[in-house]
Design a protein around this motif. Structure first.
Motif, PDB file in Angstrom:
ATOM      1  N   GLY A 123      -0.769  -2.862  -4.058  1.00  0.00           N
ATOM      2  CA  GLY A 123      -0.213  -2.746  -5.513  1.00  0.00           C
ATOM      3  C   GLY A 123      -0.385  -1.015  -6.118  1.00  0.00           C
ATOM      4  O   GLY A 123       0.232  -1.186  -7.064  1.00  0.00           O
ATOM      5  N   GLU A 124      -1.393   0.068  -5.496  1.00  0.00           N
ATOM      6  CA  GLU A 124      -1.415   1.153  -5.973  1.00  0.00           C
ATOM      7  C   GLU A 124      -1.304   2.564  -4.989  1.00  0.00           C
ATOM      8  O   GLU A 124      -1.179   2.172  -3.725  1.00  0.00           O
ATOM      9  CB  GLU A 124      -3.222   1.142  -5.526  1.00  0.00           C
ATOM     10  CG  GLU A 124      -3.457   0.275  -6.488  1.00  0.00           C
ATOM     11  CD  GLU A 124      -4.948   0.571  -7.394  1.00  0.00           C
ATOM     12  OE1 GLU A 124      -5.932   1.396  -7.428  1.00  0.00           O
ATOM     13  OE2 GLU A 124      -6.037  -0.269  -7.335  1.00  0.00           O
ATOM     14  N   VAL A 125      -0.866   3.079  -5.699  1.00  0.00           N
ATOM     15  CA  VAL A 125      -0.187   4.681  -5.419  1.00  0.00           C
ATOM     16  C   VAL A 125      -1.604   5.593  -5.226  1.00  0.00           C
ATOM     17  O   VAL A 125      -1.671   5.840  -6.238  1.00  0.00           O
ATOM     18  CB  VAL A 125       0.917   4.951  -5.460  1.00  0.00           C
ATOM     19  CG1 VAL A 125       1.044   6.700  -4.982  1.00  0.00           C
ATOM     20  CG2 VAL A 125       1.825   4.762  -6.113  1.00  0.00           C
ATOM     21  N   LEU A 126      -1.712   5.772  -3.679  1.00  0.00           N
ATOM     22  CA  LEU A 126      -3.043   6.746  -3.323  1.00  0.00           C
ATOM     23  C   LEU A 126      -2.471   8.145  -3.191  1.00  0.00           C
ATOM     24  O   LEU A 126      -1.411   8.264  -2.903  1.00  0.00           O
ATOM     25  CB  LEU A 126      -4.294   5.865  -2.578  1.00  0.00           C
ATOM     26  CG  LEU A 126      -4.833   4.997  -3.259  1.00  0.00           C
ATOM     27  CD1 LEU A 126      -4.855   4.886  -1.813  1.00  0.00           C
ATOM     28  CD2 LEU A 126      -4.890   4.457  -4.870  1.00  0.00           C
TER      29      LEU A 126
ATOM     30  N   LEU B 205      -1.239   7.362   8.413  1.00  0.00           N
ATOM     31  CA  LEU B 205      -1.137   5.883   9.064  1.00  0.00           C
ATOM     32  C   LEU B 205      -1.784   5.526   9.245  1.00  0.00           C
ATOM     33  O   LEU B 205      -2.210   4.096   9.182  1.00  0.00           O
ATOM     34  CB  LEU B 205       0.251   6.408  10.056  1.00  0.00           C
ATOM     35  CG  LEU B 205       1.310   6.920   9.278  1.00  0.00           C
ATOM     36  CD1 LEU B 205       2.320   7.441  10.646  1.00  0.00           C
ATOM     37  CD2 LEU B 205       1.797   6.064   8.084  1.00  0.00           C
ATOM     38  N   LYS B 206      -2.956   6.436  10.070  1.00  0.00           N
ATOM     39  CA  LYS B 206      -3.725   5.323  10.660  1.00  0.00           C
ATOM     40  C   LYS B 206      -5.310   4.663  10.241  1.00  0.00           C
ATOM     41  O   LYS B 206      -6.029   3.755  10.144  1.00  0.00           O
ATOM     42  CB  LYS B 206      -4.634   6.153  11.502  1.00  0.00           C
ATOM     43  CG  LYS B 206      -3.574   6.307  12.822  1.00  0.00           C
ATOM     44  CD  LYS B 206      -5.087   7.264  14.160  1.00  0.00           C
ATOM     45  CE  LYS B 206      -3.477   7.265  15.447  1.00  0.00           C
ATOM     46  NZ  LYS B 206      -4.088   7.433  16.485  1.00  0.00           N
ATOM     47  N   LEU B 207      -5.480   5.336   8.558  1.00  0.00           N
ATOM     48  CA  LEU B 207      -6.093   4.727   7.606  1.00  0.00           C
ATOM     49  C   LEU B 207      -5.632   4.128   6.172  1.00  0.00           C
ATOM     50  O   LEU B 207      -6.349   3.163   5.855  1.00  0.00           O
ATOM     51  CB  LEU B 207      -6.463   5.927   7.173  1.00  0.00           C
ATOM     52  CG  LEU B 207      -7.437   6.967   7.665  1.00  0.00           C
ATOM     53  CD1 LEU B 207      -8.014   8.261   6.858  1.00  0.00           C
ATOM     54  CD2 LEU B 207      -8.947   6.326   7.976  1.00  0.00           C
TER      55      LEU B 207
ATOM     56  N   ARG C 257       0.896  -0.924   0.171  1.00  0.00           N
ATOM     57  CA  ARG C 257      -0.311  -0.112   0.103  1.00  0.00           C
ATOM     58  C   ARG C 257       1.074   1.372   0.280  1.00  0.00           C
ATOM     59  O   ARG C 257       1.784   1.162   0.864  1.00  0.00           O
ATOM     60  CB  ARG C 257      -0.682   0.016   1.208  1.00  0.00           C
ATOM     61  CG  ARG C 257      -1.395  -0.924   1.783  1.00  0.00           C
ATOM     62  CD  ARG C 257      -2.397  -0.879   2.531  1.00  0.00           C
ATOM     63  NE  ARG C 257      -2.920  -2.559   2.862  1.00  0.00           N
ATOM     64  CZ  ARG C 257      -3.701  -3.102   3.158  1.00  0.00           C
ATOM     65  NH1 ARG C 257      -1.589  -3.193   3.561  1.00  0.00           N
ATOM     66  NH2 ARG C 257      -3.962  -5.059   3.240  1.00  0.00           N
ATOM     67  N   ALA C 258       0.313   2.374  -0.290  1.00  0.00           N
ATOM     68  CA  ALA C 258       1.134   3.930  -0.671  1.00  0.00           C
ATOM     69  C   ALA C 258       0.244   5.203  -0.815  1.00  0.00           C
ATOM     70  O   ALA C 258      -0.303   4.317  -1.603  1.00  0.00           O
ATOM     71  CB  ALA C 258       2.322   3.462  -1.370  1.00  0.00           C
TER      72      ALA C 258
ATOM     73  N   ARG D  12      -8.447   2.045   4.046  1.00  0.00           N
ATOM     74  CA  ARG D  12      -8.082   2.688   2.496  1.00  0.00           C
ATOM     75  C   ARG D  12      -7.203   2.269   1.682  1.00  0.00           C
ATOM     76  O   ARG D  12      -7.718   2.496   0.260  1.00  0.00           O
ATOM     77  CB  ARG D  12      -8.707   3.625   2.981  1.00  0.00           C
ATOM     78  CG  ARG D  12      -9.462   4.512   3.724  1.00  0.00           C
ATOM     79  CD  ARG D  12     -10.092   5.933   4.185  1.00  0.00           C
ATOM     80  NE  ARG D  12     -11.154   5.874   4.853  1.00  0.00           N
ATOM     81  CZ  ARG D  12     -11.686   6.791   5.737  1.00  0.00           C
ATOM     82  NH1 ARG D  12     -11.492   7.912   4.599  1.00  0.00           N
ATOM     83  NH2 ARG D  12     -13.172   7.123   6.033  1.00  0.00           N
ATOM     84  N   GLY D  13      -5.718   1.961   1.979  1.00  0.00           N
ATOM     85  CA  GLY D  13      -5.077   1.732   1.328  1.00  0.00           C
ATOM     86  C   GLY D  13      -5.536   0.689   0.369  1.00  0.00           C
ATOM     87  O   GLY D  13      -6.141  -0.648   0.144  1.00  0.00           O
TER      88      GLY D  13
END
Length: 251
Positions: free
Chosen positions: A241-244, A231-233, A123-124, A237-238
């Motif tokens: 394999g995707e950059v949000l 960090l808490k989400l 996750r990112a 929600r991450g």
């Protein structure tokens, strides 16, 4: 959640340390500075001004082995572009999620981060500004551009004298929103002076009137609070394999 922090002795790094040491559910487990840093071995809490916390500053040349040893859940990066890309790649190789607040990334560097995240399936979140207020400003800017497409638009941003990149990442993101919605590329005016934390103003000028949308950061706690929220989400929600963006995480 165990947090590794790269750029621990920088302005944002020190602010994050001060907040992380008292944040339930988050544990600062690794504090990293530039390779061969003269701060090697110094207590991260003392560097941040909160007293000893029993966590030494380590040099980034050891990052791979430190990640293997400490096994953090997430790496937070507030460094410089080239170092950031290398740090993210090493974190991804270890299956560690990443949160990037480093600004000044080129298009190619952003692609390298996206590719590393995709291959590793971590996750990112990558954002030039994690302040809740600035992310609301992005939303307001989208709505304003849609209504005032014929107005002249310019951006003024101001930061402290030692900020390395200009224009700021936040200003570039604003310009991207304006170009996408209004179909025009705004001029960006950058100021680097004194200890300015971060000011951004978008000016819409039309016949007989001017509209200004402004965000002023009065302290780096505004950005650090956003990082804590991300960090808490992140796990909830991450997307592996995707950059949000922060807008996607906060929405």
């Amino acid at each position: 959640m165990k947090v590794a922090l790269c750029g621990a002795a920088g302005r944002m790094g020190r602010t994050l340390i001060r907040m992380l040491v008292n944040e339930p559910g988050l544990e600062l487990s690794l504090a990293v500075e530039a390779p061969h840093t003269p701060l090697e071995g110094r207590d991260a809490g003392e560097i941040a001004g909160v007293g000893r916390i029993g966590l030494p500053i380590r040099g980034a040349e050891k990052l791979e082995e430190l990640l293997a040893e400490v096994k953090p859940d997430v790496l937070v990066d507030f460094t410089v572009p080239q170092a950031c890309v290398e740090n993210v790649k090493k974190a991804c190789a270890r299956g560690v999620d990443v949160v990037v607040g480093t600004t000044g990334l080129t298009t190619q560097q952003a692609r390298e981060i996206e590719e590393a995240v995709r291959k590793a399936g971590v996750r990112a979140v990558v954002s030039p500004n994690m302040s809740l207020g600035v992310n609301l400003l992005f939303n307001l800017l989208e709505r304003t551009c849609a209504r005032l497409k014929d107005y002249d638009v310019e951006i003024v941003e101001a930061h402290h004298a030692t900020k390395r990149d200009a224009p700021s990442g936040t200003a570039l993101k604003m310009a991207g929103i304006i170009e996408q919605i209004a179909g025009k590329k705004p001029k960006i005016h950058s100021i680097r002076a004194g200890e300015i934390v971060g000011d951004h103003t978008v000016i819409f000028a039309g016949p007989g009137e001017r509209l200004e949308i402004t965000h002023r950061a009065q302290g780096r706690e505004a950005f650090a609070s956003g990082v804590i929220k991300v960090l808490k989400l992140l796990r909830e929600r991450g997307k592996p394999g995707e950059v949000l963006s922060t807008e996607e995480i906060f929405s």
